[in-house]
Design an enzyme around this catalytic site. Structure first.
Site, PDB file in Angstrom:
ATOM      1  N   ASP A 116     -56.742  16.805 -28.688  1.00  0.00           N
ATOM      2  CA  ASP A 116     -56.285  17.761 -27.689  1.00  0.00           C
ATOM      3  C   ASP A 116     -55.633  17.034 -26.517  1.00  0.00           C
ATOM      4  OD1 ASP A 116     -56.613  20.677 -26.583  1.00  0.00           O
ATOM      5  OD2 ASP A 116     -57.086  19.313 -24.936  1.00  0.00           O
ATOM      6  N   TYR A 163     -51.306  16.275 -18.799  1.00  0.00           N
ATOM      7  CA  TYR A 163     -52.163  15.080 -18.783  1.00  0.00           C
ATOM      8  C   TYR A 163     -51.324  13.799 -18.737  1.00  0.00           C
ATOM      9  CZ  TYR A 163     -55.658  18.345 -20.786  1.00  0.00           C
ATOM     10  OH  TYR A 163     -56.483  19.399 -21.055  1.00  0.00           O
ATOM     11  N   LYS A 220     -50.056  21.421 -24.698  1.00  0.00           N
ATOM     12  CA  LYS A 220     -49.988  22.638 -23.882  1.00  0.00           C
ATOM     13  C   LYS A 220     -48.759  22.672 -22.972  1.00  0.00           C
ATOM     14  CE  LYS A 220     -55.005  22.178 -23.666  1.00  0.00           C
ATOM     15  NZ  LYS A 220     -55.281  20.750 -23.452  1.00  0.00           N
ATOM     16  N   HIS A 222     -51.114  26.601 -20.918  1.00  0.00           N
ATOM     17  CA  HIS A 222     -52.230  25.869 -20.305  1.00  0.00           C
ATOM     18  C   HIS A 222     -52.972  26.712 -19.262  1.00  0.00           C
ATOM     19  CE1 HIS A 222     -53.500  21.477 -19.242  1.00  0.00           C
ATOM     20  NE2 HIS A 222     -54.516  22.294 -19.176  1.00  0.00           N
TER      21      HIS A 222
END
Ligand code: A2P
Length: 324
Positions: free
Chosen positions: A46, A51, A80, A113
């Site tokens: 994931d 990120y 996402k 997200h």
């Protein structure tokens, strides 16, 4: 009773119930951690555009895949759409950037997200005003966004689309157009979200728990900022008692509790021993009384760690998902 190790999705694809979370891991550390995770048997990974580690994850996954296309099929890779891309006309561009950084031909699941949005600022995924508050885009049309995300499936580069950080009402609204393939939200012993989990089960929507161990790094960061206390989940007496009874670690008990509730988990770790531990959760079972003791730890909304208070102003967005 044995519990399932996969969620079976509508086309027969399988999403493993234990995945590997990657938030807050830096590039070289993450690459090593992903290698350990692959060796330990993780196949569900994931990440998210936000990120800023898709390239590192992609490098490690591609090294493992090598020339073997069967290996790609074994993986379940999730990324996402970031809040700065929450406009229909931006979806394709953000998705293409994720796929390029991952260096893969397709992703298994693409999630919205957050239901709230930031302004689209090229090169800045977290745009801020001079006072430190977020440059929030309050004009989000969630249904139009969902339709644009659904369209990605037509390209064959996304196998499933779902959502993250949404509440039951938002998921219901989107479901009128097309039922999300999964909902990823914070779930752990102190924030069990029983009503949301039940509502998703009733709709056949898999729930994936982020921060299943209580995301210590985030809790520490917020504690420093706000002075609020965040209990260490690994030290809660019902957790340590069950761990001692089964000769397992507190982390394994926390993960097993969530899995026995029918919720998938994506724990993060950069330590090879703990990475292995977190996927070794199939050979013991919490009893009904242990499950009830653990379920009694729920603090409802008070137990939420990731309340997005670190993004100043997002709570005023019309689609902000959490109640005060
Ligand atoms: P580390 O990377 O040093 O293992 P979450 O998945 O809820 O966000 O929690 C991640 C945090 O939990 C990280 O700080 C991670 O540290 C720690 N952690 C992960 N697995 C374990 C484990 N099995 N035992 C103790 N701490 C763990």
């Amino acid at each position: 009773m044995p519990i399932k190790q996969y969620f079976e999705l509508d086309n027969g694809d399988r999403m493993p119930m234990v995945g590997f979370g990657t938030w807050q891991a830096s590039d070289s550390v993450l690459e090593k951690a992903v290698e350990s995770a692959l060796a330990a048997g993780y196949r569900h990974f994931d990440t998210a555009r936000a990120y800023e580690n898709e390239a590192a994850l992609g490098r490690a996954l591609r090294r493992w895949i090598g020339d073997d296309s069967h290996r790609r099929k074994e993986l379940f890779v999730v990324t996402k759409l970031p809040p700065g891309g929450n406009r229909p006309e931006l979806v394709q561009e953000y998705f293409d950037a994720s796929l390029k950084d991952l260096g893969l031909d397709y992703v298994d699941m693409y999630l919205i997200h957050t239901p709230f949005a930031f302004e689209h600022v090229p090169g800045d995924l977290h745009p801020k005003n001079p006072d430190g508050s977020m440059r929030v885009d309050n004009s989000t049309d969630l249904l139009a966004l969902w339709k644009a995300v659904l369209k990605l499936k037509e390209t064959g580069r996304v196998r499933h689309v779902g959502v993250s950080n949404m509440n039951v009402e938002q998921v219901s609204r989107l479901s009128a157009v097309s039922v999300p393939a999964a909902l990823q939200v914070e779930v752990h012993a102190l924030c069990q979200q029983p009503a949301l989990v039940a509502a998703m089960a009733a709709r056949g929507i898999p729930v994936v728990a982020y921060s299943p161990l209580g995301s210590k790094a985030l809790a520490d960061m917020l504690a420093e900022k706000t002075g609020r206390e965040y209990p260490d989940l690994l030290q809660l007496p019902p957790v340590t008692r069950a761990a001692a009874a089964h000769a397992r670690s507190p982390a394994q008990v926390l993960l097993r509790h969530t899995l026995q509730r029918g919720v998938a988990v994506i724990p993060k770790s950069t330590d090879p021993g703990r990475i292995k531990q977190n996927i070794s959760v199939w050979d013991f079972e919490l009893s009904e009384s242990e499950m009830s003791e653990l379920s009694a730890l729920d603090r409802g909304e008070q137990g939420r760690i990731c309340d997005f208070s670190f993004f100043i102003n997002v709570d005023k967005h019309p689609e902000f998902p959490f109640k005060k």
